[in-house]
Design an enzyme around this catalytic site. Sequence first.
Site, mmCIF file in Angstrom:
data_model
loop_
_atom_site.group_PDB
_atom_site.id
_atom_site.type_symbol
_atom_site.label_atom_id
_atom_site.label_comp_id
_atom_site.label_asym_id
_atom_site.label_seq_id
_atom_site.Cartn_x
_atom_site.Cartn_y
_atom_site.Cartn_z
ATOM 1 N N ALA A 75 0.855 -1.188 0.000
ATOM 2 C CA ALA A 75 0.000 0.000 0.000
ATOM 3 C C ALA A 75 0.889 1.235 0.000
ATOM 4 C CB ALA A 75 -0.923 -0.009 1.218
ATOM 5 N N ASN A 78 1.795 5.387 -1.441
ATOM 6 C CA ASN A 78 1.139 6.685 -1.310
ATOM 7 C C ASN A 78 0.152 6.975 -2.428
ATOM 8 O OD1 ASN A 78 2.395 7.855 1.106
ATOM 9 N ND2 ASN A 78 4.297 7.703 -0.060
ATOM 10 N N ILE A 123 -2.371 0.840 -4.436
ATOM 11 C CA ILE A 123 -2.107 -0.397 -3.706
ATOM 12 C C ILE A 123 -1.826 -1.502 -4.719
ATOM 13 C CG2 ILE A 123 -3.047 -2.095 -2.087
ATOM 14 C CD1 ILE A 123 -4.993 0.192 -1.190
ATOM 15 N N SER A 170 8.369 0.986 5.682
ATOM 16 C CA SER A 170 8.277 -0.457 5.451
ATOM 17 C C SER A 170 8.411 -0.802 3.975
ATOM 18 C CB SER A 170 6.953 -1.001 6.001
ATOM 19 O OG SER A 170 5.841 -0.399 5.352
ATOM 20 N N ASP A 171 7.984 0.109 3.086
ATOM 21 C CA ASP A 171 8.140 -0.145 1.654
ATOM 22 C C ASP A 171 9.611 -0.150 1.259
ATOM 23 O OD1 ASP A 171 8.307 2.590 2.237
ATOM 24 O OD2 ASP A 171 7.305 3.219 0.385
#
EC number: 2.7.1.33
Length: 266
Positions: free
Chosen positions: A10, A12, A15, A104-105
């Site tokens: 997910a 910015n 998704i 986390s991405d």
Amino acid sequence: MNEPHLLIDAGNSRIKWALADAQRTLVETGAFGHTRDGGADPDWSTLPRPRGAWISNVAGADVAARLDTLLDARWPGLPRTTIRSRHTQCGVTNGYTTPDQLGSDRWAGLIGAHAAFPGEHLLIATFGTATTLEALRADGRFTGGLIAPGWALMMRALGTHTAQLPTLTTDIASGLLAGAQAEPFQVDTPRSLSAGCLYAQAGLIERAWRDLADAWQAPVRLVLAGGAADDVARALTLPHTRHDALILSGLALIAAEAAAATAAQA
């Protein structure tokens, strides 16, 4: 257990999701918007029940709630894990002074890149709402990164905060520059704005790559990912490699490592 893992990135802007089999191969993929206004919900009706969902979410609480609603509607009670950056995971060591502050991405992308290009020093450039750069040594040490406005955000900022400059999207800008890539300087305002912001992206990447190669005194592979990668690539003078599934591939590795740890404890 041979059930697949459902992987969800997910970001910015949108998704992305994938289903990974026992060999961590992405066998099904798709994308959808943060809200229903941004497009149809994902069609998971034909997918087998996964072992669990592994999620990287940098888009906030509303998107997290939307994902929970979608998952519960299709697979009630499906186990799900929203990942956080760690100090060490899947062969990658986090060089941030506060490791869990790393998005986390970006963390999943580092894990995916380390596995995709083993034994190589990497500069990973990802072009989304923000442009991010990660320096990753061959031994898996993430030594730091850079964050800058993305191409679209640069153009939108100029259009929003000036009286006479247009507000351009990447689709419009890409079309304007399609026949003008060989010309470094443009002869109208929309093309000048499009090219100037694009060159700012390319200049950042090239300067970072040269500084990194000089500092490490070793070859560094430049890896490009993200929605604007094709446009930025045309403005680069450096060799580069395109890889658009780093985050999902990293999530697959994280899920597999967790599954192996669980099996070992059984």
